[in-house]
Structures are given as C-alpha cells and as structure tokens.
Design a protein around this motif. Sequence first.
Motif, PDB file in Angstrom:
ATOM      1  N   GLY A  61     -29.528 -43.429  50.990  1.00  0.00           N
ATOM      2  CA  GLY A  61     -28.269 -43.764  51.650  1.00  0.00           C
ATOM      3  C   GLY A  61     -27.378 -42.544  51.748  1.00  0.00           C
ATOM      4  N   SER A  62     -26.080 -42.760  51.570  1.00  0.00           N
ATOM      5  CA  SER A  62     -25.124 -41.656  51.620  1.00  0.00           C
ATOM      6  C   SER A  62     -25.331 -40.732  50.420  1.00  0.00           C
ATOM      7  N   LEU A  63     -24.755 -39.530  50.515  1.00  0.00           N
ATOM      8  CA  LEU A  63     -24.994 -38.527  49.478  1.00  0.00           C
ATOM      9  C   LEU A  63     -24.138 -38.795  48.249  1.00  0.00           C
ATOM     10  N   PRO A  64     -24.723 -38.652  47.058  1.00  0.00           N
ATOM     11  CA  PRO A  64     -23.950 -38.843  45.826  1.00  0.00           C
ATOM     12  C   PRO A  64     -23.039 -37.653  45.556  1.00  0.00           C
ATOM     13  N   SER A  65     -22.062 -37.864  44.701  1.00  0.00           N
ATOM     14  CA  SER A  65     -21.240 -36.754  44.220  1.00  0.00           C
ATOM     15  C   SER A  65     -22.052 -35.968  43.194  1.00  0.00           C
ATOM     16  N   VAL A  66     -21.986 -34.645  43.276  1.00  0.00           N
ATOM     17  CA  VAL A  66     -22.774 -33.782  42.391  1.00  0.00           C
ATOM     18  C   VAL A  66     -21.827 -32.787  41.718  1.00  0.00           C
ATOM     19  N   PHE A  67     -21.957 -32.643  40.393  1.00  0.00           N
ATOM     20  CA  PHE A  67     -21.126 -31.720  39.628  1.00  0.00           C
ATOM     21  C   PHE A  67     -22.003 -30.614  39.047  1.00  0.00           C
ATOM     22  N   GLU A  68     -21.612 -29.377  39.307  1.00  0.00           N
ATOM     23  CA  GLU A  68     -22.367 -28.228  38.812  1.00  0.00           C
ATOM     24  C   GLU A  68     -21.419 -27.374  37.980  1.00  0.00           C
ATOM     25  N   TYR A  69     -21.778 -27.178  36.718  1.00  0.00           N
ATOM     26  CA  TYR A  69     -20.901 -26.473  35.784  1.00  0.00           C
ATOM     27  C   TYR A  69     -21.301 -25.001  35.717  1.00  0.00           C
ATOM     28  N   LYS A  70     -20.408 -24.161  36.219  1.00  0.00           N
ATOM     29  CA  LYS A  70     -20.676 -22.726  36.316  1.00  0.00           C
ATOM     30  C   LYS A  70     -20.408 -22.037  34.972  1.00  0.00           C
ATOM     31  N   ASN A  71     -20.674 -20.766  34.912  1.00  0.00           N
ATOM     32  CA  ASN A  71     -20.469 -19.882  33.748  1.00  0.00           C
ATOM     33  C   ASN A  71     -20.727 -20.599  32.416  1.00  0.00           C
ATOM     34  N   GLN A  72     -21.787 -21.425  32.381  1.00  0.00           N
ATOM     35  CA  GLN A  72     -22.080 -22.236  31.204  1.00  0.00           C
ATOM     36  C   GLN A  72     -22.851 -21.456  30.144  1.00  0.00           C
ATOM     37  N   LYS A  73     -23.808 -20.642  30.574  1.00  0.00           N
ATOM     38  CA  LYS A  73     -24.716 -19.967  29.641  1.00  0.00           C
ATOM     39  C   LYS A  73     -23.949 -19.052  28.688  1.00  0.00           C
ATOM     40  N   ASN A  75     -21.458 -19.654  26.913  1.00  0.00           N
ATOM     41  CA  ASN A  75     -20.022 -19.921  26.800  1.00  0.00           C
ATOM     42  C   ASN A  75     -19.705 -21.321  26.279  1.00  0.00           C
ATOM     43  N   TYR A  76     -20.434 -22.323  26.772  1.00  0.00           N
ATOM     44  CA  TYR A  76     -20.156 -23.699  26.347  1.00  0.00           C
ATOM     45  C   TYR A  76     -21.367 -24.572  26.640  1.00  0.00           C
ATOM     46  N   THR A  77     -21.411 -25.716  26.008  1.00  0.00           N
ATOM     47  CA  THR A  77     -22.472 -26.697  26.271  1.00  0.00           C
ATOM     48  C   THR A  77     -21.826 -28.015  26.695  1.00  0.00           C
ATOM     49  N   LEU A  78     -22.562 -28.780  27.493  1.00  0.00           N
ATOM     50  CA  LEU A  78     -22.079 -30.090  27.931  1.00  0.00           C
ATOM     51  C   LEU A  78     -22.408 -31.122  26.864  1.00  0.00           C
ATOM     52  N   VAL A  79     -21.440 -31.961  26.543  1.00  0.00           N
ATOM     53  CA  VAL A  79     -21.647 -33.049  25.588  1.00  0.00           C
ATOM     54  C   VAL A  79     -21.816 -34.338  26.381  1.00  0.00           C
ATOM     55  N   GLY A  80     -23.044 -34.781  26.529  1.00  0.00           N
ATOM     56  CA  GLY A  80     -23.299 -35.968  27.337  1.00  0.00           C
ATOM     57  C   GLY A  80     -23.218 -35.656  28.821  1.00  0.00           C
ATOM     58  N   LYS A  81     -23.208 -36.733  29.617  1.00  0.00           N
ATOM     59  CA  LYS A  81     -23.164 -36.594  31.074  1.00  0.00           C
ATOM     60  C   LYS A  81     -21.732 -36.759  31.585  1.00  0.00           C
ATOM     61  N   THR A  82     -21.541 -36.394  32.838  1.00  0.00           N
ATOM     62  CA  THR A  82     -20.240 -36.593  33.468  1.00  0.00           C
ATOM     63  C   THR A  82     -20.018 -38.087  33.665  1.00  0.00           C
ATOM     64  N   THR A  83     -18.949 -38.608  33.083  1.00  0.00           N
ATOM     65  CA  THR A  83     -18.643 -40.030  33.224  1.00  0.00           C
ATOM     66  C   THR A  83     -17.747 -40.230  34.442  1.00  0.00           C
ATOM     67  N   GLU A  84     -17.715 -41.455  34.931  1.00  0.00           N
ATOM     68  CA  GLU A  84     -16.896 -41.737  36.108  1.00  0.00           C
ATOM     69  C   GLU A  84     -16.271 -43.118  35.991  1.00  0.00           C
ATOM     70  N   SER A  85     -15.200 -43.319  36.733  1.00  0.00           N
ATOM     71  CA  SER A  85     -14.539 -44.627  36.739  1.00  0.00           C
ATOM     72  C   SER A  85     -15.413 -45.649  37.462  1.00  0.00           C
ATOM     73  N   LYS A  86     -15.008 -46.905  37.408  1.00  0.00           N
ATOM     74  CA  LYS A  86     -15.844 -47.983  37.943  1.00  0.00           C
ATOM     75  C   LYS A  86     -15.962 -47.887  39.461  1.00  0.00           C
ATOM     76  N   LEU A 111     -17.066 -33.847  28.817  1.00  0.00           N
ATOM     77  CA  LEU A 111     -16.731 -33.239  27.535  1.00  0.00           C
ATOM     78  C   LEU A 111     -17.593 -31.992  27.346  1.00  0.00           C
ATOM     79  N   ILE A 112     -16.961 -30.880  26.945  1.00  0.00           N
ATOM     80  CA  ILE A 112     -17.695 -29.639  26.690  1.00  0.00           C
ATOM     81  C   ILE A 112     -17.382 -29.135  25.286  1.00  0.00           C
ATOM     82  N   VAL A 122     -13.193 -22.365  32.745  1.00  0.00           N
ATOM     83  CA  VAL A 122     -14.459 -22.992  33.115  1.00  0.00           C
ATOM     84  C   VAL A 122     -14.393 -23.325  34.595  1.00  0.00           C
ATOM     85  N   LYS A 123     -15.456 -23.015  35.316  1.00  0.00           N
ATOM     86  CA  LYS A 123     -15.501 -23.311  36.746  1.00  0.00           C
ATOM     87  C   LYS A 123     -16.486 -24.453  37.008  1.00  0.00           C
TER      88      LYS A 123
END
Length: 684
Positions: A61-73, A75-86, A111-112, A122-123
């Motif tokens: 169907g239509s395209l999903p929203s996609v989140f890409e976390y830059k300058n991660q290596k 510097n920081y780690t992602l804690v879990g996945k990106t959550t979203e409202s209902k 959360l990072i 963070v970008k």
Amino acid sequence: MKKLLTLLLLTLSFLGNAQILDPVKWTTKVVQKSNTEFELVMEAAIEEHWHMFSQYTPDGGSLPSVFEYKNQKGNYTLVGKTTESKYKKVYNDIFEVDEYMFENKATFKQLIKVTNTKLTQVKVYVEYQACLEQCIQLDKTFTFKLPAIQVEEVAKPVKEETVVETEETVAAVADTVIMETTAAIQEDSVVKSKEVVAEVAKEEKGMPKEEKKSLWGIFILAFLGGFAALLTPCVFPMIPMTVSFFTKQSKTKAQGKKNAFIYGISIILIYVLLGSLVTWIFGADALNALSTNVWFNIIFFFLLVFFAASFLGAFEIVLPNSWANKVDRQADRGGIIGILFMALALAIVSFSCTGPIVGTLLVEAASKGGIAPIVGMLGFSSALALPFMLFAMFPGWMNSLPKSGGWLNTVKVSLGFLELALAFKFLSNADLVLQAHWLEREVFLTIWIVIFGAWAVYLFGKITLPHDSPITHISVGRLFLALFVSIFTIYLIPGLWGAPLKLISGFPPPMTYSESPYGVGNTQGGGEVAEALPEHAHFGPHKIIAFHDYEEGVAYAKEVGKPILLDFTGHACVNCRKMEEHVWSQPEVLSILKGEVVLISLYVDDKRELAEADKYISPETGKEIKTIGNKWSDYQITRYKNNAQPFYIVLDSEGNDIATPVGYTPDVEEYKTWLENGIANFKK
C-alpha cells in the motif's frame, strides 16, 4: 510571435498555480531520562483531511514512515524501537490492503543511551508519505541538541525529567513559503477526504469499526479452524472417550454436566493463555511489525510447508511422550485440578493435528497485531471445546455422531492442501517487499491452480497418500467437496489472462506485479498485435508505451515528432492509481495516450540507489540526492515548484512546457480536454 505569447501566458498561469505542499509540521524536543539516557520526541501536526502513515502500515500500500538515526556509531545506542501514537486502520480498495494512518497529529519517540560523553547532538532522518487529493513524498532531518553529560563515574540521579525544547518547526523543502491550495481544490478535497476516511471517522467506544470487523474476522476464521481440528483423526475419536469418562466417573447427571462444563472452559483457558503469552512476549504492535518483515514471512512460508507436509502424511508432529505421561498422572487426581490437566492432555495428545492449525492462526493473527492472537485462540478453543461440553451434557446425542474412519484422514489431508496454498501467500509478501519479482501474479496463480487441482483429483480418489484407507467409492459429502474445489480451480484459470479474481482479492500479487500486467497473451482488447517496444521503453498501465527516464523519453519524442506527457507519479500513490484505472482506461483518453503523445512516467518513490557518480546535493533544496526517486522528486520541485503526485505536464518534443500543469483530475472529459489543448498547442 503568437506562439511565444502563448508560451509566456502558460508559464505565468503555471507560476500562479505552482505550490510546494507540506501538510505536516513537526516540532521536536529532548527529554532527559537519566544522566546518559535521552528520549527523542518528534511530534507531527497534520493538516485537516490529510493523513500520513505508520511505520507498520502493511506492504503493498502507501509508504510507511521510516526513521534513520545518523551519527550513531560510537556515540549512542538505540534502546528498543521507535514508538508511535495510536494509528487508525482503513481499508484501501485500490491497493487492496489495510493501511495504518495518522490524522491531525502523530507522536514518535525513541529512547537512546549515549556512550560518547562528548556528544552534543543527534541527527534523525525521517522519510514519510502524506496523502489527500495527491500524495507527497517528504523527508526531514532533525537535529536534537543534547544537554551536557556528567562525566563522573557515579553521577547524581536525575530527580525530574529534563525537557530540552528545540521548538523546531520544520519548514517546507528549501525553506520555501508554502502556498495555500486554491479554494476550488480545498472544496473538492473535503468531498474526497470523506471517501478516504469514512471508516476511520466512525468509532464506537474508542475502537474503530474497521478494527472491530478485523477482530471479528479473526474470531470467525479461528472458530472455523477449531471446527476443522475437531474433525481430524487426533481429536474426533477422543469425543466419545471423554464423554464416556464423565458419564461413568460422575455420581449424578448434574455432576457430569458440571465437570463437562469445567472441562470445556479449561480447554478455552489453555489456548487463550497461549494467545496471551504470544501477545505479551512480542508486544501488541511488534507482532504486526514481524508480520511485514521479509525474513519472518520467509520463515512462516517454510513453517507452513512443514505443517502441510505433516498433514499430507510425510511425518507426524508430536510433543515428547513424557509430557503426556506426566499430565495423565496429574489428571488422575480428580477434582477441578484433574479436569484441568485432562484438558491439557487433550492439547498435548492432539498436537500433531491441532499444532499446524494453531500455528497458522497465530501467524494470521500476527498480521492484525493488538489482541488478535488472544481473540484467535478464543475462537479456536471455543469450537474445539463446545462439542466435548455438549455431548457430555447430552450423551444421547452420541448416537448421531458419524463413526471414525478414513474420512477423518481426508479432512486432515485437505487441511494440508490448504496450508500449502496459504504458505505461498507469505512467500509472496516477502517477494513484494523485496520487489524481487520471483513470485509474480502468473506464477502465484499457477501454483494455486496446481495445488487446488491436485486437491480435487485427490478428493475424486485418483491420488492416495500414505495414511489413506483403500476406497471402493467416495461418499456424497466428499463428492460435493471435490466438485466445489474443482469449480474454484477452474475459476482461478482466467486470472492468467487478466481476470481480476475478486473472490481472492488480496491473496495473489496485484495485477501490476506481473510479467504481463494484462494477462498471458492479452493484447489489450480488439485482438491487436502488441507493438514492439522502443529502446529503453516499458509497457505502462493499459499497455501504454512509457519511459521511466526523462532524457530517454525526450530523445524518443524528438525522433518520432510527438508531444510529451510528463507524469510525476509514485508506486504507492493512491490517486495516481485512480487516475490510471478510471481516467486513463477510458477509450477517448486511452487512444490519445497510446497514439498521440510520448508518456514519461517518473516515480518519485523509486528506492533504487543511483550510481555513486550520479549522486549529488540539490542546489535547490540542499538535500542529498541518492535514489532514483530522490532525483525525480528534486527535478519536480526544482523545475515546477511542486512536490505532489499525480502531477501532469504536456511538453513539446524539445522538453518545453506547452500546457498548464494539472494534478489529480478525476473528471474524464476535463482531463481529455486538457490533453487535447496541450496537443493543439504542440501543432501550432
């Protein structure tokens, strides 16, 4: 001179209508959770009647929203996945899938945990699609400024959450002032938006009607699955055995009925507990994310093929005998605990027949997310438990039950054929996501025709499998089922020649995902011979010759001396498909598109990467252009100051504009007149 004035007027008219739309305004903030943990919050304010899509909206169907976390290596780690409202779920009859969309507002949080104490920002790159009358491919890059991090090994805990407001309202592409749509478009948008969000707007007690229908569908499917499991050789013979136990062990009829009721409730509780565990372990939304993942779809495919092989008689899937023995000993204790263990013993002993059905139902429920696995197991266990309760309460009904025999294995084998057919749906999902074109519509339908054809031949008694009993005749019931399967098999065959096959809509790949989009051997009506394709050209909708590269299309237009219809479109653009299906398909428009213009269709959501030498930074927007879709989207924005699709322009064979551009134009006569005016300008 006259031609020059005409072009000047058209250009001025176009500039008056040019607009860069951005119906989504973003604000961001950072919430400090601890000394090194920060929550990145992205809030989207969506204009009225527009909608954007969830990260988990199904493929196709239509395209999903996609989140890409830059300058991660480093510097920081992602804690879990990106959550979203209902989100809200709406069925899209163009793409034939449920879509998960946000209206008015959406909130995304990540959360990072910072590992580099010197990190100051963070970008985050966000890519998303917004739709109404037109669909827009948009992307933003957010810069989150982090507060200073204490470098002491033992830092004081943060007593209260620290919120760092960035107050960043992201401007439209290239910081251009967003021009408002014309009053006419706004008025028509309200009408069209009612069609798009009709189901979404209807809510009852906090749950959308579409979601309720989906859960009811899961319940009914699972109930039928439970009934099918009941008719397998692992379960059906246990009905008289169980009823006999309750009637003999109970001192009174009332006690027997009570024990039978407790037994049935115990069966339901065991399977509902299984559904609850699946939901709890994976999470309500994570199940849906898994269901749209390529590798999980491939795993499900092999799992269902494994189940099908078991049903067809290749081997038996059984749990360890020690489990059954231990449970049996507990069942001898009597009382409510003993009855509960009797129900558990039924689940374990019958696993070779119920396991594949339960596994399939949980996979299907996963595609719905939420509490669907619980609802599915409730439906399955209700159908499984009901006969045990009823026959124990009314033992006289036992006389009406058919005797066990070879027909039970026929049911089991039939379920094997169904499992095998369903398995290819999951393989098709993976193929669609990858756009690998291994399992296109013709191949999928051929596989289903062979599977259901083999099932029909089996039911007619022409094929025997390992556990089948010798038969001298087939029953009337088996004959009717064989006829039904044969009819369905024959119904599938015209699909190879382009028939829509509405009865199985949503199962095979869409018509456009095909070696021959209009059916094997189809020459688009009239018996005309399909003309040879020019170099670099492709067959587009309705067998219209189309180019997907601007320069190649212009070169061909010069060669044949025809005007150009430039079509900015997208694979996941709903109204682009509506235009193609309802406007371009009309004979008076189709004849123009096939014979009088050169069609150049530029897909702004084409995710294929450009060659390294072809990547660049857009001088207009300052964005990195790295995919084919980025290139054509940037071209549309740079040349026409417009970023919405569909978007149509008539050009002369040199690539100059000779007609005022238009967007979504569902009126056939209006679109035809616009095309004819552009062609007339070319001939002047």
